[in-house]
Write an enzyme that holds these catalytic residues in place. Structure first.
Site, PDB file in Angstrom:
ATOM      1  CD1 TRP A 242       4.145  -0.197   0.221  1.00 32.25           C
ATOM      2  CD2 TRP A 242       3.263  -1.555   1.751  1.00 32.25           C
ATOM      3  NE1 TRP A 242       4.918  -0.104   1.360  1.00 32.25           N
ATOM      4  CE2 TRP A 242       4.397  -0.935   2.317  1.00 32.25           C
ATOM      5  CE3 TRP A 242       2.543  -2.465   2.543  1.00 32.25           C
ATOM      6  CZ2 TRP A 242       4.832  -1.180   3.618  1.00 32.25           C
ATOM      7  CZ3 TRP A 242       2.983  -2.708   3.841  1.00 32.25           C
ATOM      8  CH2 TRP A 242       4.105  -2.073   4.362  1.00 32.25           C
TER       9      TRP A 242
ATOM     10  CD1 TRP B 116       4.691   1.415   6.225  1.00 31.44           C
ATOM     11  CD2 TRP B 116       4.463   3.233   7.500  1.00 31.44           C
ATOM     12  NE1 TRP B 116       5.832   2.173   6.086  1.00 31.44           N
ATOM     13  CE2 TRP B 116       5.728   3.290   6.869  1.00 31.44           C
ATOM     14  CE3 TRP B 116       4.104   4.265   8.356  1.00 31.44           C
ATOM     15  CZ2 TRP B 116       6.629   4.341   7.064  1.00 31.44           C
ATOM     16  CZ3 TRP B 116       5.005   5.312   8.552  1.00 31.44           C
ATOM     17  CH2 TRP B 116       6.249   5.341   7.911  1.00 31.44           C
TER      18      TRP B 116
END
Ligand code: FAD
Length: 522
Positions: free
Chosen positions: A353, A406
């Site tokens: 990420w 997320w």
């Protein structure tokens, strides 16, 4: 061992003892996420027990600041819960049932405190409705054991889902479904053959008058104010309170209004965030001021068929949305590791990420330069609520366009939603980021501009929440969707609307590559 098994084992241990408990002077219902008198299974059973034993019923709610903290409960939601408790206290009081509310600072003390209070009141039986979060299941297992030691019967009963976890399993494997469609077919079939499961549980009966005499102080106890770190400002209090009236009567009115006036357009309009097209009852389902069972029962009564999967397509569509709530709770009960910040799909644990703090901040503030994303985030920040289509758009944007973990979005949602519900929120984030149960395939990446044109064509939703763009034209290729795009003029710039923080085509390719790479490492 899975928490639900621990609870089941603890319940088995007390099962035989339960009926042998000597009758003392009272029965307790412990309220949690079920703040209503209508159609409440645990409360009904408690009331029946009190009636048959000829003893008063006491209701109890324990406020735990540590729990609010641990569950990331938003201040708006805490305020809503406390206001709903006021309504509940008044309703119960009319039935001569006291609602005792106490703040317990340390969450681990809750099972101990419940037993302590029950001993003091001479309680023979405690009832509550089961919640499926890991903490809740462990707490109930501890309470079961504490009660066993003191000779108090404790029953925790399934109520929050329309069909309880454990009732449905895949015919082929006998295990829990991890895909919604076959699960939903099984859910419909179950309810079609168990129509009486949708019967409402009657409200509790009036307590014998002696309750007022024996438990006078419990009637008089006030509802505490919010813990210091969950307080709203004066302005926020005013805003949230006018937008979200609390309690079960408001919930019932909303449901009734939706079913009589709007449900017949649900299929065609449910994806349009500008219209008043959905029921907006999630806050009530999350706090239990409304039962999901009541919703399905009322929808069935309005339908032309008594089956869940036949009749009016609009009603069927709405029923299937309520079923999503059940689905995610079943998933939580069967795979509790999702409570531990783990992806449902382990192969998606190792995505690289971006942890770009500026991008994350722009997303939270509604300043990404993508109007539909910004409108949605501003709606959330202002109201504590966001339309479902927009929840999917902003979740996809954060996890794929910005390639931000997320879990940061999941957390931000919980901290700000008034309807924050762990299972549905985790399920929604898992779906949109492609890491959860039955998700969007990872290569399906929403184009925010196309989503904007498709679901907010004239830009009414954007204009409501992003005043900088109020004077821009909507429609196909309208600049309101893409204020710095081909048809741009200088209005957005002049009004200080930010430029896009990433370019979608670049972001899409980057996300595809990273997800693929992560999968490759798994
Ligand atoms: P309606 O369309 O009228 O539907 C009726 C009810 O069905 C809802 O109140 C809700 O209880 C249930 N429901 C509808 N859609 C879903 C769904 N996709 N998943 C689960 N249940 C559904 N819902 C929450 O209640 N709490 C949350 O914290 C939450 N977080 C979400 C996060 C993301 C990223 C996504 C994509 C969805 C999330 N949802 C959550 C689901 C959904 O967005 C809301 O339930 C819905 O917007 C509530 O509006 P409504 O009551 O008008 O829904």
């Amino acid at each position: 061992e899975r928490p639900i098994k621990t609870l089941e084992k603890a319940i088995m241990e007390t099962k035989e003892d339960r009926e042998n408990v000597r009758v003392r002077n009272a029965v307790v219902h412990w309220f949690k996420c079920d703040l209503r008198t209508r159609d409440n299974k645990g409360l009904h059973l408690a009331s029946e027990k009190a009636k048959s034993a000829g003893v008063p019923l006491i209701a109890m709610y324990l406020v735990s600041p540590q729990d609010f903290q641990a569950h990331l409960t938003s201040p708006a939601r805490v305020d809503f819960i406390l206001r709903s408790l006021e309504v509940l206290k008044a309703d119960l009081s009319e039935l001569d049932i006291p609602l005792y509310v106490e703040t317990v600072e340390k969450r681990k003390q809750i099972p101990h405190r419940i037993v302590e209070l029950c001993e003091k009141w001479g309680v023979s039986h405690i009832f509550c409705n089961t919640e499926y979060e890991v903490d809740e299941l462990r707490r109930e297992a501890a309470l079961t054991r504490n009660c066993l030691q003191r000779g108090i019967a404790f029953a925790t009963v399934p109520d929050t889902c329309v069909v309880s976890p454990g009732e449905l399993s895949s015919k082929g494997t006998g295990s829990q479904f991890a895909v919604y469609s076959p699960w939903f077919r099984a859910w419909c079939a179950y309810l079609n053959s168990h129509q009486s499961d949708l019967n409402e549980y009657p409200r509790p009966e009036k307590n014998p008058i002696s309750a007022r005499e024996c438990f006078k102080d419990l009637f008089e106890c006030p509802i505490p104010s919010a813990p210091p770190n969950k307080q709203l400002s004066v302005e926020e209090k005013k805003r949230f309170r006018s937008m979200w009236p609390p309690g079960e009567h408001e919930a019932a009115q909303r449901l009734q209004k939706f079913i009589s006036q709007r449900i017949n357009k649900y299929s065609e309009s449910r994806n349009l965030p500008a219209g008043n097209s959905t029921a907006v009852i999630s806050v009530h389902l999350a706090s239990g001021t409304l039962a999901a069972r009541t919703c399905i029962g009322e929808a069935r009564n309005a339908n032309t068929s008594k089956s869940m999967d036949a009749g009016n397509p609009n009603i069927m569509s709405w029923i299937s949305e309520i079923a999503w709530r059940d689905f995610y709770k079943h998933v939580l009960a069967h795979w509790p590791y999702i409570c531990m910040s783990k992806s449902f799909k382990p192969e998606y644990t190792d995505i690289h990420w971006e942890y770009n703090a500026e991008h994350f901040q722009a997303w939270t503030e509604g300043k990404t330069g993508y109007p539909i994303v910004d409108a949605a985030m501003r709606q959330l920040n202002h109201t504590g609520y966001m339309h479902n289509r927009c929840r999917m758009i902003v979740a996809s944007f954060l996890s794929k366009d910005l390639l931000i973990d997320w879990r940061m979005g999941e957390r931000y949602f919980m901290e700000h939603l008034i309807d924050g519900d762990f299972a549905s929120n985790n399920g929604g984030w898992g779906f949109s980021s492609s890491t959860g149960v039955d998700p969007q395939p990872y290569f399906r990446i929403f184009n925010p501009l196309l989503q904007s044109e498709k679901f907010d064509l004239d830009g009414a939703y954007i204009k409501k929440w992003v005043p900088e763009l109020r004077d821009l034209k909507g429609g196909k290729n309208g600049p309101v969707h893409d204020p710095y795009g081909r048809k741009a003029d200088n209005v957005a710039e002049k009004n200080g609307y930010p430029r896009p923080v990433v370019e979608h085509k670049f972001a899409r390719d980057r996300a595809l590559a990273r997800y693929k790479e992560g999968l490759g490492r798994a």
